[in-house]
Design a protein around this motif. Sequence first.
Motif, short mmCIF file in Angstrom:
data_model
loop_
_atom_site.label_atom_id
_atom_site.label_comp_id
_atom_site.label_asym_id
_atom_site.label_seq_id
_atom_site.Cartn_x
_atom_site.Cartn_y
_atom_site.Cartn_z
N PRO A 9 3.68 -3.18 -0.66
CA PRO A 9 3.51 -4.60 -0.34
C PRO A 9 3.47 -5.49 -1.57
CG PRO A 9 2.04 -3.25 0.98
CD PRO A 9 2.67 -2.33 -0.01
N ALA A 10 2.86 -5.00 -2.67
CA ALA A 10 2.74 -5.82 -3.88
C ALA A 10 4.09 -6.12 -4.51
CB ALA A 10 1.84 -5.11 -4.88
N ASP A 11 5.11 -5.31 -4.19
CA ASP A 11 6.45 -5.57 -4.73
C ASP A 11 7.17 -6.68 -3.98
OD1 ASP A 11 6.04 -3.53 -6.52
OD2 ASP A 11 7.14 -2.02 -5.35
N VAL A 12 6.62 -7.07 -2.84
CA VAL A 12 7.30 -8.06 -2.00
C VAL A 12 6.45 -9.30 -1.77
CG1 VAL A 12 8.42 -8.45 0.24
CG2 VAL A 12 8.51 -6.18 -0.82
N PHE A 13 5.16 -9.11 -1.47
CA PHE A 13 4.30 -10.22 -1.07
C PHE A 13 3.24 -10.51 -2.12
CE2 PHE A 13 5.47 -7.91 2.89
CZ PHE A 13 6.27 -8.89 3.47
N THR A 14 2.79 -11.76 -2.16
CA THR A 14 1.62 -12.09 -2.95
C THR A 14 0.37 -11.58 -2.23
OG1 THR A 14 1.23 -14.22 -1.87
CG2 THR A 14 2.77 -14.20 -3.74
N ARG A 15 -0.74 -11.55 -2.91
CA ARG A 15 -1.98 -11.09 -2.27
C ARG A 15 -2.34 -11.98 -1.08
NH1 ARG A 15 -6.34 -9.30 -6.97
NH2 ARG A 15 -5.12 -7.53 -7.80
N ALA A 16 -2.14 -13.28 -1.22
CA ALA A 16 -2.48 -14.20 -0.13
C ALA A 16 -1.56 -13.97 1.07
CB ALA A 16 -2.37 -15.64 -0.62
N GLU A 17 -0.26 -13.76 0.80
CA GLU A 17 0.68 -13.51 1.89
C GLU A 17 0.35 -12.22 2.61
OE1 GLU A 17 4.74 -15.60 0.11
OE2 GLU A 17 4.24 -13.51 -0.41
N TRP A 18 0.04 -11.18 1.86
CA TRP A 18 -0.28 -9.89 2.47
C TRP A 18 -1.57 -9.98 3.28
CZ3 TRP A 18 2.04 -5.92 4.15
CH2 TRP A 18 1.37 -4.72 4.40
N ALA A 19 -2.56 -10.70 2.76
CA ALA A 19 -3.82 -10.86 3.49
C ALA A 19 -3.58 -11.60 4.81
CB ALA A 19 -4.82 -11.62 2.63
N ALA A 20 -2.71 -12.60 4.79
CA ALA A 20 -2.42 -13.35 6.02
C ALA A 20 -1.68 -12.48 7.03
CB ALA A 20 -1.60 -14.59 5.68
N LEU A 21 -0.75 -11.67 6.55
CA LEU A 21 0.03 -10.82 7.45
C LEU A 21 -0.81 -9.73 8.10
CD1 LEU A 21 3.37 -10.32 5.47
CD2 LEU A 21 3.07 -11.59 7.60
N THR A 22 -1.77 -9.21 7.37
CA THR A 22 -2.54 -8.07 7.86
C THR A 22 -3.90 -8.46 8.42
OG1 THR A 22 -3.38 -7.68 5.60
CG2 THR A 22 -1.41 -6.46 6.29
N SER A 23 -4.16 -9.75 8.50
CA SER A 23 -5.43 -10.20 9.05
C SER A 23 -5.57 -9.75 10.51
CB SER A 23 -5.52 -11.73 8.97
OG SER A 23 -6.70 -12.21 9.56
N ALA A 24 -6.66 -9.05 10.80
CA ALA A 24 -6.88 -8.51 12.15
C ALA A 24 -7.58 -9.53 13.03
CB ALA A 24 -7.72 -7.23 12.06
N SER A 25 -6.97 -9.83 14.16
CA SER A 25 -7.53 -10.78 15.11
C SER A 25 -8.31 -10.04 16.19
CB SER A 25 -6.41 -11.60 15.74
OG SER A 25 -6.90 -12.38 16.81
N ARG A 26 -9.41 -10.65 16.61
CA ARG A 26 -10.20 -10.08 17.71
C ARG A 26 -9.68 -10.49 19.07
NH1 ARG A 26 -15.38 -8.10 16.66
NH2 ARG A 26 -15.89 -7.98 14.44
N TRP A 27 -8.79 -11.49 19.12
CA TRP A 27 -8.39 -12.00 20.43
C TRP A 27 -6.89 -11.95 20.70
CZ3 TRP A 27 -4.95 -16.02 20.71
CH2 TRP A 27 -4.77 -16.79 19.56
N LYS A 28 -6.05 -11.92 19.65
CA LYS A 28 -4.60 -12.01 19.89
C LYS A 28 -4.07 -10.83 20.69
CE LYS A 28 -3.37 -14.92 15.95
NZ LYS A 28 -2.60 -15.03 14.67
N SER A 29 -4.39 -9.61 20.27
CA SER A 29 -3.88 -8.45 21.00
C SER A 29 -4.48 -8.33 22.40
CB SER A 29 -4.11 -7.17 20.19
OG SER A 29 -3.27 -7.16 19.05
#
Length: 311
Positions: A9-29
């Motif tokens: 992931p670090a080769d493609v995304f910034t830390r902020a981008e990766w954190a946003a992509l992998t943020s786990a939601s309690r309600w979406k799924s």
Amino acid sequence: MAAVKAARPADVFTRAEWAALTSASRWKSPALIVHAWAVIFAAIAFAIWTAHPLAWIAAIIVIGGRQLGLAILMHDAAHGHLHPVRRINNFLGQWLTGVPVGTDLHAYRTYHLTHHRYTQQAEDPDLILSAPFPVTRASMARKVLRDLTGLTFLKQRGGQMLMALKGISPGAKEQNVFIGKTFLKFLGAQAVLLALSFASGYGVLPYLLWLVSLATTFQLFLRIRNIAEHACTETGSEDPFSHARTTRAGPLARATVAPYWVNYHSEHHLFMGVPCYSLKAAHRMLGEKGRHTDMIIAPGYGAVLREVTAV
């Protein structure tokens, strides 16, 4: 053979981008699970209310697409993405998504993570699904016919039933016992759905719509989805961008063969930590970074089917 090289992931995304992509939601799924079941019940209700042959056919198509949706959400649970609390994730993935369509979450998780570890390698347990392709159009037509006539369903469930019967015999193998338990869970879920059918006041009719869809359109949509993900991609390659295919999906495809962003399969294989509801964003970011040229991206499912039958 060694496990496939994973994308970093670090080769493609910034830390902020990766954190946003992998943020786990309690309600979406959980909301997606509610959506899948709501669409199924609405399709059944509409077909019964109209009592028109075209409505029955439309319902079977729609229900099969949402049954695949339940399987996709169970798949997300196998990666721990349905809920950040593991106990809740496993409950949702087992009882509200997997078991009703005939899958055991815990068995699938072990199997599926092996698929990720050895994607398109000799040890990949899913290689049997993609290795035969390309095939002739006649061969593909026979597969479609088996799916839509319920033969695929009967073969799969019949095999499970035989294994279940072996599982209750003295000295049964552990595998047979486990498959037997899985089949009993499936039957239990069907009993619950049948009871709800009678409770609706329409007898067995609502359940028959569910069952016919499970035996026909679900099987076909599942097959097409499997084909699109890996058939005619690179086999044995060490390049993680070549192991899976992303397929562009319009409204009809999203209602049938590509529910809940499953068409972004290359993104999923590259970055397993991304929940299904963030895969579209991952796809967009990869494009912005010029990485789409490294990926296998099909313009649609029709194009994929033409490619895999080009012999």
